[in-house]
Design an enzyme around this catalytic site. Structure first.
Site, mmCIF file in Angstrom:
data_model
loop_
_atom_site.group_PDB
_atom_site.id
_atom_site.type_symbol
_atom_site.label_atom_id
_atom_site.label_comp_id
_atom_site.label_asym_id
_atom_site.label_seq_id
_atom_site.Cartn_x
_atom_site.Cartn_y
_atom_site.Cartn_z
ATOM 1 N N ASP A 28 29.643 103.312 20.947
ATOM 2 C CA ASP A 28 31.012 102.864 20.578
ATOM 3 C C ASP A 28 32.406 103.110 21.807
ATOM 4 O O ASP A 28 31.953 103.125 22.613
ATOM 5 C CB ASP A 28 31.385 104.828 19.459
ATOM 6 C CG ASP A 28 32.945 104.247 18.982
ATOM 7 O OD1 ASP A 28 33.617 104.199 19.414
ATOM 8 O OD2 ASP A 28 32.688 104.047 17.680
ATOM 9 N N ILE A 29 33.290 102.062 21.072
ATOM 10 C CA ILE A 29 34.405 102.229 22.300
ATOM 11 C C ILE A 29 34.873 102.732 22.464
ATOM 12 O O ILE A 29 35.927 102.600 23.745
ATOM 13 C CB ILE A 29 34.701 100.327 22.377
ATOM 14 C CG1 ILE A 29 35.254 99.818 23.635
ATOM 15 C CG2 ILE A 29 35.873 100.564 21.281
ATOM 16 C CD1 ILE A 29 35.805 98.372 23.110
ATOM 17 N N ASN A 84 32.040 106.435 7.299
ATOM 18 C CA ASN A 84 32.746 106.434 6.634
ATOM 19 C C ASN A 84 33.255 105.607 5.927
ATOM 20 O O ASN A 84 32.268 104.498 5.744
ATOM 21 C CB ASN A 84 33.925 106.275 7.738
ATOM 22 C CG ASN A 84 34.285 107.676 8.874
ATOM 23 O OD1 ASN A 84 33.538 109.387 8.529
ATOM 24 N ND2 ASN A 84 34.229 107.483 10.182
ATOM 25 N N GLN A 91 37.374 104.800 7.407
ATOM 26 C CA GLN A 91 36.313 104.044 7.380
ATOM 27 C C GLN A 91 37.675 102.467 8.293
ATOM 28 O O GLN A 91 38.432 101.799 7.445
ATOM 29 C CB GLN A 91 35.777 103.339 6.631
ATOM 30 C CG GLN A 91 34.777 101.804 6.930
ATOM 31 C CD GLN A 91 34.183 101.531 5.954
ATOM 32 O OE1 GLN A 91 34.062 101.699 4.844
ATOM 33 N NE2 GLN A 91 32.883 100.442 6.414
ATOM 34 N N HIS A 97 28.572 100.748 8.632
ATOM 35 C CA HIS A 97 27.975 102.044 10.392
ATOM 36 C C HIS A 97 27.718 103.180 10.080
ATOM 37 O O HIS A 97 28.401 103.749 9.019
ATOM 38 C CB HIS A 97 28.359 100.925 11.569
ATOM 39 C CG HIS A 97 30.258 101.902 11.369
ATOM 40 N ND1 HIS A 97 31.365 100.980 10.784
ATOM 41 C CD2 HIS A 97 30.475 102.575 12.092
ATOM 42 C CE1 HIS A 97 32.163 101.624 10.147
ATOM 43 N NE2 HIS A 97 32.384 102.684 11.195
ATOM 44 N N PHE A 98 26.919 103.792 10.431
ATOM 45 C CA PHE A 98 26.466 105.464 11.204
ATOM 46 C C PHE A 98 26.900 105.259 12.339
ATOM 47 O O PHE A 98 26.591 104.871 13.243
ATOM 48 C CB PHE A 98 24.671 105.553 11.176
ATOM 49 C CG PHE A 98 24.663 105.489 9.437
ATOM 50 C CD1 PHE A 98 24.918 106.582 8.393
ATOM 51 C CD2 PHE A 98 23.916 104.549 8.053
ATOM 52 C CE1 PHE A 98 24.398 106.860 7.638
ATOM 53 C CE2 PHE A 98 24.148 104.894 6.887
ATOM 54 C CZ PHE A 98 24.125 105.437 6.471
HETATM 55 P P1 5GP Z 1 35.159 103.948 11.257
HETATM 56 O O1 5GP Z 1 36.338 104.573 11.601
HETATM 57 O O2 5GP Z 1 34.859 102.524 11.097
HETATM 58 O O3 5GP Z 1 34.142 104.798 10.694
HETATM 59 O O4 5GP Z 1 35.272 104.109 13.147
HETATM 60 C C1 5GP Z 1 34.356 102.573 13.822
HETATM 61 C C2 5GP Z 1 34.207 102.450 15.390
HETATM 62 O O5 5GP Z 1 34.396 101.681 15.625
HETATM 63 C C3 5GP Z 1 35.477 103.826 15.448
HETATM 64 O O6 5GP Z 1 34.392 104.732 16.446
HETATM 65 C C4 5GP Z 1 35.557 102.407 16.634
HETATM 66 O O7 5GP Z 1 35.011 103.429 18.349
HETATM 67 C C5 5GP Z 1 34.465 101.750 17.162
HETATM 68 N N1 5GP Z 1 35.064 100.307 17.229
HETATM 69 C C6 5GP Z 1 35.714 99.733 16.571
HETATM 70 N N2 5GP Z 1 36.006 98.052 17.803
HETATM 71 C C7 5GP Z 1 35.052 97.908 18.241
HETATM 72 C C8 5GP Z 1 34.628 97.279 19.696
HETATM 73 O O8 5GP Z 1 35.094 96.219 19.497
HETATM 74 N N3 5GP Z 1 33.314 97.470 19.756
HETATM 75 C C9 5GP Z 1 32.757 98.750 19.845
HETATM 76 N N4 5GP Z 1 31.562 99.115 20.827
HETATM 77 N N5 5GP Z 1 33.233 99.582 19.389
HETATM 78 C C10 5GP Z 1 34.351 99.290 18.446
#
Ligand code: 5GP
Ligand code: ZN
Length: 131
Positions: A28-29, A84, A91, A97-98
């Site tokens: 995760d970034i 999420n 989300q 994604h997990f």
């Molecule tokens: P969500 O909030 O949808 O459950 O999680 C999305 C996750 O994706 C976040 O924790 C965010 O940091 C990560 N994320 C968003 N954009 C990127 C990206 O371009 N590269 C990576 N490696 N992670 C990302």
């Protein structure tokens, strides 16, 4: 194409943790903790409602495998696996994604806030669920 499809296809870079024919795990970034990893199918499914069961079985098997890999290599004791579904649930990327989030003693990440049912509320809810 969504951002995770672009990562899965290699169009966008990522720090790959694990890859097979159908699945990719990458860092995760913006990690909650070092080693925070996301596990995705290479095929785009928006959320749990939209992924076929057999694809989900493959995906969760990889979540288990990658969790063990991270634990062995990074040496933490506990981890959270979260998912999420929907904007309201947090989300931000509409590609299922997990999250695998390594946990360390005293890391300050609080547990869920627990509430309490009002009298009769649990009965109402279970009636809705089971009727
Ligand atoms: P969500 O909030 O949808 O459950 O999680 C999305 C996750 O994706 C976040 O924790 C965010 O940091 C990560 N994320 C968003 N954009 C990127 C990206 O371009 N590269 C990576 N490696 N992670 C990302
Ligand atoms: Zn996608």
């Amino acid at each position: 194409m969504c951002i995770f499809c672009q990562i899965a296809s290699g169009e966008l870079p990522s720090y790959k943790v694990y890859e097979d024919e159908k699945t990719l795990a990458f860092l995760d970034i913006t990690p909650v903790s070092p080693g925070h990893t996301l596990v995705v199918t290479k095929t785009h499914y928006q959320d749990l409602e939209n992924i076929p069961e057999m694809e989900l079985v493959n995906l969760i098997k990889v979540v288990k495998k990658v969790s063990q890999l991270l634990k062995d290599k990074l040496g933490f004791n506990g981890y959270n696996v979260t998912n999420n579904n929907g904007v309201l649930a947090g989300q931000t990327i509409p590609h299922l994604h997990f999250h695998i989030i390594p946990r360390h003693a005293g890391d300050g990440h609080g547990p869920w806030q627990h509430g309490q049912y009002q009298p009769g509320e649990a009965e109402e809810i279970i009636k809705k669920i089971t009727s």
